[in-house]
Design an enzyme around this catalytic site. Structure first.
Site, short mmCIF file in Angstrom:
data_model
loop_
_atom_site.label_atom_id
_atom_site.label_comp_id
_atom_site.label_asym_id
_atom_site.label_seq_id
_atom_site.Cartn_x
_atom_site.Cartn_y
_atom_site.Cartn_z
N LEU A 127 0.87 -1.17 0.00
CA LEU A 127 0.00 0.00 0.00
C LEU A 127 0.91 1.22 0.00
O LEU A 127 1.98 1.21 0.60
CB LEU A 127 -0.89 0.02 1.24
CG LEU A 127 -1.93 -1.10 1.39
CD1 LEU A 127 -2.66 -0.95 2.72
CD2 LEU A 127 -2.91 -1.11 0.24
N ASP A 128 0.47 2.29 -0.66
CA ASP A 128 1.25 3.51 -0.63
C ASP A 128 1.40 4.01 0.80
O ASP A 128 0.57 3.71 1.67
CB ASP A 128 0.56 4.60 -1.47
CG ASP A 128 0.48 4.23 -2.94
OD1 ASP A 128 1.35 3.47 -3.41
OD2 ASP A 128 -0.46 4.70 -3.61
N LYS A 129 2.41 4.81 1.03
CA LYS A 129 2.68 5.35 2.36
C LYS A 129 1.43 5.97 2.99
O LYS A 129 1.11 5.71 4.15
CB LYS A 129 3.79 6.41 2.28
CG LYS A 129 4.04 7.14 3.59
CD LYS A 129 5.09 8.23 3.41
CE LYS A 129 5.29 9.02 4.69
NZ LYS A 129 6.29 10.11 4.54
N THR A 160 -1.74 5.54 2.17
CA THR A 160 -2.95 4.73 2.10
C THR A 160 -3.00 3.84 3.33
O THR A 160 -2.00 3.22 3.70
CB THR A 160 -2.97 3.85 0.84
OG1 THR A 160 -2.95 4.71 -0.31
CG2 THR A 160 -4.20 2.97 0.79
N ARG A 218 -5.82 5.65 -7.65
CA ARG A 218 -5.56 7.08 -7.73
C ARG A 218 -5.57 7.56 -9.17
O ARG A 218 -6.14 8.61 -9.51
CB ARG A 218 -4.22 7.40 -7.06
CG ARG A 218 -4.20 7.03 -5.59
CD ARG A 218 -2.78 6.99 -5.01
NE ARG A 218 -2.15 8.30 -5.03
CZ ARG A 218 -0.86 8.49 -4.70
NH1 ARG A 218 -0.11 7.46 -4.35
NH2 ARG A 218 -0.36 9.70 -4.73
#
Length: 333
Positions: A161-163, A165, A266
Site C-alpha cells: 500500500l502507498d505510504k 494509504t 488514484r
C-alpha cells in the site's frame, strides 16, 4: 558468462564496485540455489537469496566480479542457475542493506497463524525501505516481530500500500506460503477492496468498470498515468468503482481491484475527473481537514493458501477519513 579465476576469498575482496577507498568492511556470503531457482537468471536468484540488497546493486556486484558461481567468477547477470549451484558473494553495507534491520513497533495484526498474518496498516507508514525511507518501515517492524521474517524475501511482503494509504495487507511467514500468495495475486483470486473520497459530484451509472492501461507518466517520471499502449509502455488495469455517497462537491466510492498496478485507484479516479481528496500528486487538494490521500483498504478476502479456509477481513474507516466525511457532508453506513 563464467570466467576461470582464482576462487579464493582474497580475490573477491578486491573486486567490490564501491571499494574506492580501499576499505575492507565486507562480508562474504555463501549460499546454495534451491530447487525452485533452477533455470532462473542469476540476478533474480540472488535477489531472493540476498533480499537485503536491491537487484540493481547485485547486478553491479556480478559485473564487478564480486560473485562466484561454483568456484568461478561470473560476470553476466543473465546466466541461468541450476538447482544446487553454490554461490559466494562479497557484500558491503549500503543504505539498502542496513535498512533491513529489526525495529520494534506496534503493529495492528488482525489475524495470524503459522503461515501468514494480516496487518491493518496506518496512513504514514512506509511498507518497504526505499530512498528517503531507509528505516521505520513496515518491513522493519515485521523483522522485529517475527524471527522467520529474517529469512524471507522482503520479510514476506507480497503486495504494498502507498505510504499515505491505510488498511489491510497480507504478509507471508514462510516461503511456500509467500510463493502461493504471489501466484494467487497474479491470478486475481485475492479480493482487495477500498474506500476512496474524491472531488466532484458523481455522475452517470452508480457502478463503473474502468479498464484503462497504466504506465509511467512520460511527462513526469515520478507519477503514473493512463497511457496509450501503442505508443507508451504500460500494463492493462481494471477497477470496479461504485458510488457510496455523493453531493455537489465530493463523492465517496467503493473500489474493487482486479489488477494491482502502481497507484491504480488514484490514477483511475483522476482519469474519471474525481481526483482523490488530498492526493496532490494526481491533482487532489486537502479538504475536510484530511491531509493525506483519501484512500483506505477496507476489505481483504482470499482462500488460505495452505489450509484452503476462506478468510475475509474488514477494516473500518480510520478517524481522519471518518472526520473528513462528516465535514464534507458525506454519509457512510
Amino acid at each position: 558468462m563464467i570466467i576461470s579465476s582464482d576462487p579464493s576469498d582474497d580475490h573477491l575482496a578486491q573486486q567490490h564496485p564501491d571499494d574506492v577507498d580501499g576499505e575492507t568492511d565486507v562480508e562474504l556470503r555463501r549460499t546454495v540455489a534451491p530447487v525452485g531457482c533452477h533455470g532462473v537468471r542469476l540476478d533474480r536468484v540472488l535477489s531472493d537469496l540476498v533480499p537485503e540488497f536491491s537487484r540493481s546493486y547485485l547486478q553491479q556486484l556480478i559485473e564487478a566480479g564480486a560473485v562466484q558461481l561454483n568456484g568461478a567468477l561470473v560476470i553476466k547477470s543473465s546466466v541461468k542457475v541450476k538447482a544446487g549451484d553454490s554461490f559466494a558473494i562479497e557484500l558491503r553495507p549500503t543504505p539498502q542493506s542496513t535498512a533491513f534491520k529489526p525495529e520494534a513497533m506496534n503493529l495492528d495484526v488482525v489475524f495470524e497463524d503459522e503461515h501468514l498474518l494480516v496487518v491493518n496498516k496506518p496512513a504514514g507508514l512506509v511498507v518497504h525501505p526505499a530512498p528517503g525511507n531507509w528505516n521505520g518501515t513496515l518491513l522493519n517492524g515485521l523483522l522485529a516481530r517475527d524471527s522467520q521474517a529474517l529469512s524471507m524475501p522482503r520479510a514476506g511482503i507480497v503486495h504494498r500500500l502507498d505510504k499515505d494509504t491505510s488498511g489491510l495487507m497480507v504478509v507471508a511467514r514462510n516461503r511456500q506460503t509467500m510463493d502461493r500468495l504471489v501466484a494467487m495475486i497474479a491470478a486475481r483470486t485475492v479480493s482487495r477492496q477500498y474506500l476512496a473520497i474524491g472531488h466532484g459530484a458523481w455522475r452517470g451509472a452508480k457502478t463503473r468498470q474502468v479498464e484503462l492501461p497504466i504506465g509511467r507518466d512520460p511527462r513526469n517520471r515520478l507519477r503514473m498515468a493512463v497511457v496509450d499502449l501503442q505508443t507508451s509502455a504500460g500494463k492493462l488495469a481494471l477497477t470496479d468503482i461504485s458510488v457510496v455517497a455523493t453531493n455537489a462537491d465530493y463523492c465517496l466510492v467503493h473500489c474493487r481491484l482486479h489488477t494491482g498496478r502502481t497507484h491504480q485507484i488514484r490514477v483511475h479516479m483522476a482519469a474519471l475527473g474525481h481526483c482523490l481528496v488530498a492526493d496532490e500528486t494526481y491533482g487532489g487538494k486537502p479538504a475536510g481537514r484530511l491531509e493525506r490521500q483519501g484512500l483506505h483498504a477496507c476489505k481483504l478476502a482470499f482462500t488460505h493458501p495452505m489450509t484452503d479456509a476462506h478468510l475475509s477481513f474488514e477494516s473500518g474507516l480510520p478517524a481522519d477519513m471518518a472526520q473528513a466525511l462528516a465535514e464534507l457532508g458525506l454519509v457512510y453506513n
